[in-house]
Design an enzyme around this catalytic site. Structure first.
Site, PDB file in Angstrom:
ATOM      1  CD  GLU A 172      30.956  43.745  41.210  1.00 26.28           C
ATOM      2  OE1 GLU A 172      31.486  43.896  40.076  1.00 26.28           O
ATOM      3  OE2 GLU A 172      30.846  42.640  41.747  1.00 26.28           O
ATOM      4  CD  GLU A 315      27.188  38.693  36.279  1.00 25.17           C
ATOM      5  OE1 GLU A 315      26.094  38.097  36.456  1.00 25.17           O
ATOM      6  OE2 GLU A 315      27.966  38.397  35.349  1.00 25.17           O
TER       7      GLU A 315
END
Length: 353
Positions: A172, A315
């Site tokens: 994310e 991420e």
């Protein structure tokens, strides 16, 4: 309401995999976690010998209304800038890790402020254009939106299965998203322990204390049912967490191994297990995040992270690293010789088992 039916791991395949591990040219158990990885993988696929040929990693970008309470050290527009950076294919940690590991990277804008159409970003499911609401004062999203985003995540896995991907990762990007992650984990655990709140990307002592108070106040305000994952997401969640909840459920439904990243990812994994407890068996934990809520969630899920690298980037940066380790575990299972195959005496081993 989210209802799915997941079949348990293939017990016969796991028994056969464990038998082969004990026949390989090594002392039994000497490869530790690598052995367990290959056995779990066999349970997922139903095959003793497995190979990862295609890997995919999803990154979900979204903004969070709770940012307005001063819970992040970074400006909110960083969500947009970083999403564009990752989509460009160069410059981000996740870009380099995925390229180096042969992982296909997909970027989705679920609700990033001021992010218009951009090459490499899939904005076809921009559920909330301005991001979630400020959950200190109102629900992050409606129940209906939470369900739609979960189903979107499940559909992504269905498509990955259709395209013959062998393993999935999820990450994310969204400034302030450790706040909804900690809130979701605390809600799912049914507690209000402020020691589970971490500093995220770095906060002053004053801002850190405020972050704790915001989370506790919001949980007391909404008081979500600890066993209702959709309600938790609706009250204090994020679009990124909801999508990853769907990814973890979809991975179990379509029997594709899936890698859990850091605290935001494991919040989604914990919520997925509330919807379908068997989903946990299809997960592999990549690394232990420094965020304290991570360890509480991992303990509840009985997940043991592969790596201890003091990472806290997000991420999904741990996913391509873990995929490499899983690939190695499968190579050992599939290609290593057994005692019988090289006619090496193994009678002494009978006393070991």
């Amino acid at each position: 309401m989210i209802k799915i039916q997941i079949q348990p791991l293939d017990a016969d395949a796991m028994t056969a995999a464990r038998k082969r591990q004990n026949e390989l040219l090594k002392p039994p158990g000497s490869l530790g976690g690598l052995e367990e990885i290959s056995i779990q993988f066999a349970g997922i696929t139903g095959k003793v010998k497995n190979k990862i040929s295609k890997k995919i990693h999803f990154v979900f970008a979204s903004d969070h209304g709770i940012f307005d309470e001063g819970v992040s050290a970074s400006p909110q527009y960083f969500t947009r800038v970083l999403t564009q950076l990752y989509a460009s294919g160069n410059g981000g940690a996740i870009n380099e890790l995925c390229k180096n590991s042969g992982v296909e990277l997909k970027i989705f804008d679920l609700g990033v402020k001021n992010l218009s159409e951009y090459h490499g970003v899939d904005s076809s499911h921009k559920f909330m254009p301005e991001g979630t609401k400020n959950f200190l004062h109102e629900r992050s999203m409606t129940i209906e939106t939470a369900e739609r985003v979960i189903k979107f995540g499940i559909a992504l896995v269905e498509n990955a299965k259709r395209e013959n991907f062998d393993i999935i990762g999820a990450g994310e990007v969204g400034m302030g998203n450790t706040t909804p992650a900690a809130a979701c984990i605390m809600a799912a655990l049914g507690g209000r322990d402020e020691n589970l709140v971490g500093r995220g990307g770095g906060l002053t002592d004053e801002a850190f204390e405020k972050k704790k108070k915001v989370i506790i106040s919001a949980l007391n305000f909404h008081n979500p049912d600890k066993d209702d994952a959709v309600e938790i997401l609706s009250c204090v969640g994020g679009l990124d967490i909801a999508a990853m909840t769907g990814i973890f459920l979809g991975a179990a439904l379509y029997r594709i191994p899936v890698v859990v990243d850091g605290v935001i990812s494991i919040a989604a994994a914990l919520l997925a297990s509330k919807i379908e407890p068997l989903s946990r068996d299809f997960m592999f934990a990549s690394h232990r995040s420094l965020e304290p809520a991570y360890s509480a969630a991992a303990k509840k899920l009985n997940l043991k992270p592969f790596l201890e690298l003091d990472m806290r980037l997000g991420e999904g940066s741990g996913c391509p690293l873990a995929m490499q380790i899983i690939d190695d575990a499968l190579a050992v299972m599939s290609n290593m010789k057994t005692f019988n195959e090289i006619n090496l005496e193994s009678e002494y081993r009978k006393e070991i088992f």
